[in-house]
Design a protein around this motif. Sequence first.
Motif, PDB file in Angstrom:
ATOM      1  N   SER A 174       0.765  -1.296  -0.004  1.00 21.78           N
ATOM      2  CA  SER A 174      -0.248  -0.018   0.206  1.00 21.78           C
ATOM      3  C   SER A 174       0.925   1.369  -0.051  1.00 21.78           C
ATOM      4  N   TYR A 175       1.981   1.292   0.624  1.00 21.00           N
ATOM      5  CA  TYR A 175       2.743   2.351   0.768  1.00 21.00           C
ATOM      6  C   TYR A 175       4.446   2.033   0.341  1.00 21.00           C
ATOM      7  N   TYR A 176       4.787   2.941  -0.446  1.00 24.04           N
ATOM      8  CA  TYR A 176       6.195   2.636  -0.950  1.00 24.04           C
ATOM      9  C   TYR A 176       7.221   2.749   0.011  1.00 24.04           C
ATOM     10  N   ARG A 177       7.170   3.577   0.963  1.00 22.44           N
ATOM     11  CA  ARG A 177       8.241   3.817   1.934  1.00 22.44           C
ATOM     12  C   ARG A 177       7.689   4.100   3.261  1.00 22.44           C
ATOM     13  N   ARG A 178       8.179   3.666   4.245  1.00 22.38           N
ATOM     14  CA  ARG A 178       7.746   3.860   5.757  1.00 22.38           C
ATOM     15  C   ARG A 178       8.997   4.391   6.631  1.00 22.38           C
ATOM     16  N   LYS A 179       8.789   5.225   7.150  1.00 29.76           N
ATOM     17  CA  LYS A 179       9.532   5.836   8.390  1.00 29.76           C
ATOM     18  C   LYS A 179       8.946   5.403   9.695  1.00 29.76           C
ATOM     19  N   ILE A 180       9.723   4.431  10.388  1.00 27.29           N
ATOM     20  CA  ILE A 180       9.010   3.711  11.828  1.00 27.29           C
ATOM     21  C   ILE A 180       9.881   4.038  12.959  1.00 27.29           C
ATOM     22  N   TRP A 181       9.297   4.534  13.953  1.00 25.48           N
ATOM     23  CA  TRP A 181       9.726   4.602  15.316  1.00 25.48           C
ATOM     24  C   TRP A 181       9.393   3.313  16.103  1.00 25.48           C
ATOM     25  N   ILE A 182      10.538   2.558  16.218  1.00 30.09           N
ATOM     26  CA  ILE A 182       9.989   1.394  17.100  1.00 30.09           C
ATOM     27  C   ILE A 182      10.686   1.578  18.579  1.00 30.09           C
ATOM     28  N   ASP A 183       9.690   1.221  19.632  1.00 28.57           N
ATOM     29  CA  ASP A 183      10.155   1.442  21.069  1.00 28.57           C
ATOM     30  C   ASP A 183      11.318   0.681  21.507  1.00 28.57           C
ATOM     31  N   LYS A 184      12.337   1.167  21.851  1.00 23.60           N
ATOM     32  CA  LYS A 184      13.469   0.362  22.198  1.00 23.60           C
ATOM     33  C   LYS A 184      13.413  -0.890  23.257  1.00 23.60           C
ATOM     34  N   GLU A 185      12.692  -0.312  24.368  1.00 24.91           N
ATOM     35  CA  GLU A 185      12.398  -1.429  25.277  1.00 24.91           C
ATOM     36  C   GLU A 185      11.278  -2.432  24.792  1.00 24.91           C
ATOM     37  N   ARG A 186      10.102  -2.005  24.070  1.00 26.33           N
ATOM     38  CA  ARG A 186       9.073  -3.041  24.101  1.00 26.33           C
ATOM     39  C   ARG A 186       9.125  -3.488  22.745  1.00 26.33           C
ATOM     40  N   PHE A 187       9.746  -2.906  21.635  1.00 29.45           N
ATOM     41  CA  PHE A 187       9.690  -3.276  20.203  1.00 29.45           C
ATOM     42  C   PHE A 187       8.311  -3.386  19.898  1.00 29.45           C
ATOM     43  N   ILE A 188       7.789  -2.027  19.877  1.00 27.22           N
ATOM     44  CA  ILE A 188       6.422  -2.026  19.195  1.00 27.22           C
ATOM     45  C   ILE A 188       6.647  -0.703  18.501  1.00 27.22           C
ATOM     46  N   ALA A 189       6.097  -0.536  17.231  1.00 34.99           N
ATOM     47  CA  ALA A 189       6.132   0.674  16.273  1.00 34.99           C
ATOM     48  C   ALA A 189       5.158   1.532  16.602  1.00 34.99           C
ATOM     49  N   LEU A 190       5.714   2.536  17.273  1.00 37.99           N
ATOM     50  CA  LEU A 190       4.821   3.683  18.084  1.00 37.99           C
ATOM     51  C   LEU A 190       4.395   4.646  17.052  1.00 37.99           C
ATOM     52  N   LYS A 191       5.083   4.957  15.933  1.00 37.71           N
ATOM     53  CA  LYS A 191       4.694   5.618  14.836  1.00 37.71           C
ATOM     54  C   LYS A 191       5.320   5.217  13.683  1.00 37.71           C
ATOM     55  N   GLU A 192       4.389   5.600  12.628  1.00 38.11           N
ATOM     56  CA  GLU A 192       4.980   5.186  11.181  1.00 38.11           C
ATOM     57  C   GLU A 192       4.406   6.354  10.324  1.00 38.11           C
ATOM     58  N   GLU A 193       5.548   6.864   9.548  1.00 35.17           N
ATOM     59  CA  GLU A 193       5.257   7.918   8.473  1.00 35.17           C
ATOM     60  C   GLU A 193       5.178   7.041   7.252  1.00 35.17           C
ATOM     61  N   LEU A 194       4.053   7.080   6.284  1.00 30.33           N
ATOM     62  CA  LEU A 194       3.750   6.385   5.248  1.00 30.33           C
ATOM     63  C   LEU A 194       3.906   7.050   3.973  1.00 30.33           C
ATOM     64  N   TYR A 195       4.746   6.841   3.060  1.00 33.45           N
ATOM     65  CA  TYR A 195       5.090   7.670   1.736  1.00 33.45           C
ATOM     66  C   TYR A 195       4.628   6.953   0.770  1.00 33.45           C
ATOM     67  N   ALA A 196       4.255   7.698  -0.493  1.00 33.68           N
ATOM     68  CA  ALA A 196       4.088   7.306  -1.855  1.00 33.68           C
ATOM     69  C   ALA A 196       5.475   7.265  -2.526  1.00 33.68           C
ATOM     70  N   GLN A 197       5.586   6.576  -3.638  1.00 34.68           N
ATOM     71  CA  GLN A 197       6.786   6.488  -4.355  1.00 34.68           C
ATOM     72  C   GLN A 197       7.433   7.949  -4.543  1.00 34.68           C
ATOM     73  N   SER A 198       6.680   8.842  -5.047  1.00 36.28           N
ATOM     74  CA  SER A 198       6.937  10.118  -5.169  1.00 36.28           C
ATOM     75  C   SER A 198       7.633  11.060  -4.103  1.00 36.28           C
ATOM     76  N   GLY A 199       7.455  10.286  -2.939  1.00 33.71           N
ATOM     77  CA  GLY A 199       8.046  10.781  -1.688  1.00 33.71           C
ATOM     78  C   GLY A 199       6.920  11.622  -0.780  1.00 33.71           C
ATOM     79  N   ARG A 200       6.026  11.808  -1.260  1.00 33.53           N
ATOM     80  CA  ARG A 200       4.766  12.428  -0.702  1.00 33.53           C
ATOM     81  C   ARG A 200       4.249  11.831   0.689  1.00 33.53           C
ATOM     82  N   LEU A 201       4.280  12.425   1.569  1.00 33.82           N
ATOM     83  CA  LEU A 201       3.635  11.706   2.935  1.00 33.82           C
ATOM     84  C   LEU A 201       2.049  11.648   2.824  1.00 33.82           C
ATOM     85  N   LEU A 202       1.607  10.671   2.762  1.00 38.90           N
ATOM     86  CA  LEU A 202       0.329   9.947   2.701  1.00 38.90           C
ATOM     87  C   LEU A 202      -0.489   9.969   4.045  1.00 38.90           C
TER      88      LEU A 202
END
Lengths: 258, 367
Positions: A174-202
């Motif tokens: 669904s999303y070409y690129r993702r930037k993911i913040w993963i909790d160091k202690e619990r290893f849960i993705a707390l935040k994700e930025e989802l991008y199109a191939q063009s680089g646009r933040l969706l």
Amino acid sequence: MNTNKLTKIDFNMKLITSFLIMIFCLIFFSQNMMAITAEEIINKRDENEYIESARIEAKMIITNSGREMTKEMVSISKGEDAFVEFTNSRDRGTKYLKKGDNLWMFFPDAEDVVKISGHMMNQGMMGSDFSYQDIMESTKMTELYNFELIGEGEYNNRTCYILEATAVEGKEVSYYRRKIWIDKERFIALKEELYAQSGRLLKVSEVKEVDEFEGRYYPVISIMENKLRENTSTEFIVEKIEFNPEIDESIFTLENLQ
Amino acid sequence: MNKKLLIIFSFLLIILLSLTASAEVEIGGEVGVDSSVIFNNNQSEFYLTENLKIKLFIPQTKSAEVKVDFELRNNQFGTNTTFKKLYIKRGYNNFNISLGRQPVSWSFGSLINPVDFNFGAEIMDQSQSAKYIDAAKIYIPVNWKSGVEIVANPQLEIIDPESKKLNFKGTKTGIRARTMINNYDLSLNYINDPLDINRKNKIGLSLKGDLGPLGLYSAVSYEKSTKQTIEDENIYLLGLDYSKTINYDQRVYLQGEVINLSSIKLKEFATTLLQADISDNLELDEKRYNLLAGNISYSINNFSSVNLFLLGNINDSSFALTPQYKNQLPGNIDLTISSILATSKNKDFFNQENVPLSINFNLSYSF
């Protein structure tokens, strides 16, 4: 200075130097031994968030410019198969069955079972910001994306690894690129930025609440914000979850859909 | 449905409900108001209809469930109650059976279904009255993706309108076998209709799957004539659907199909669609006709959308268009504004006499 004294000084210098080299080596190698790779981080995340099988009662609250729409559902999943039934008054009795790459829908008023075309998998499910693929996807992230650890940071007072994920060539995502913040202690993705191939933040997905289930962490409240429209988001609330319950195979049949 | 059957089912319901007295029966449904303005022969007619749809959610027992769905409609012509569902379903080890008033439609996702149990049971995503019948239905699962459905629909005729005396004319039966092969949903249907004196037996085949980024579906129907003077009937359908995200966010859905059928089947379809025999208003000189049905849907946001339905006769280039706007207002109220426009003034199939201009407003609340 007599020779003995010189020898002693020389010996002490060598001792100190050796000691310093030893300390330096210890620090250097221990850091390398402790350094975690992006793949290890994602694998640890999958240990928490990837579902082999589960029964989930959940709610989706879709918000757009102050208006709200609530969808309630029960979802049963096992491997590549998933069964979802909506229980809120407007959509009560609407059901979906996913078997492998195929998706069927049951229309409760007409009591019709219709196979849904593949191109619909990327469309929003029941008007939400989550696509059918988002809700019913069973593939591990490591099979769909290449990951790179790009740094560390903080999110909501929690120290996180920051990873960047780019879609593997040929994989339908669904999303070409993702930037993911993963909790160091619990290893849960707390935040994700989802991008199109063009680089646009969706979209931006943020976890608001995490619960522990028998040593496993799982996000129970998360919000998907649509960055292309103002004041548009979908909140996904897990009200009840049971990991690895006993699931009869007859759940994942067209007969059960009717 | 006749009163005796209604009383019998009511008793069965009461018995079942008393057995599950400790369980909760929930009520759901929809309340709505429908107002239409129809422009015909330089005159306008206004209609207002209130409707109430009630669904009873009766808890299932281990192997049985009961479905009750009825609708009350009230307008200037009176009040009408229709049971859409009033049936009992029981599951056994190798099959399940349902008895009573229930929807029977062999849908595969098309806008018009030529291989349905009742032709015209569902048209352009709208269920017609022909869908809800009194029947016994058995479903036999073969595996997770395959099954056989057998339907028996007794055909009754009112021979005395005053006493509502009924005459049993025969049983319309149908069998549908459905499976999936190479990710294509396939069904084979057979219908025997003793009331159709010209063509009692009908076979149909439908297919649905993906062709690259497109959804593809198709159907073929064959009706064998019982008389030498009457021709066999064939109907062919081919359709495609496609969806696309525009500007990352806006969604468009497109669906279109072509149906090739004879003038006789076209009249039958028109009568079902328009709920009136319009044969005298049609000049159907050709033997076979091509109908085009289509739908374009655009999501404005999570709460509102616009649709354009199209139904047309390619032979005479006449079309009926139904633009529609839907919006979910605050307070869980749905607003639908639609219109029907025909393109031709001549004696074409979709002309303004058969399909007068109308504007429709509907407000409904689901509970």
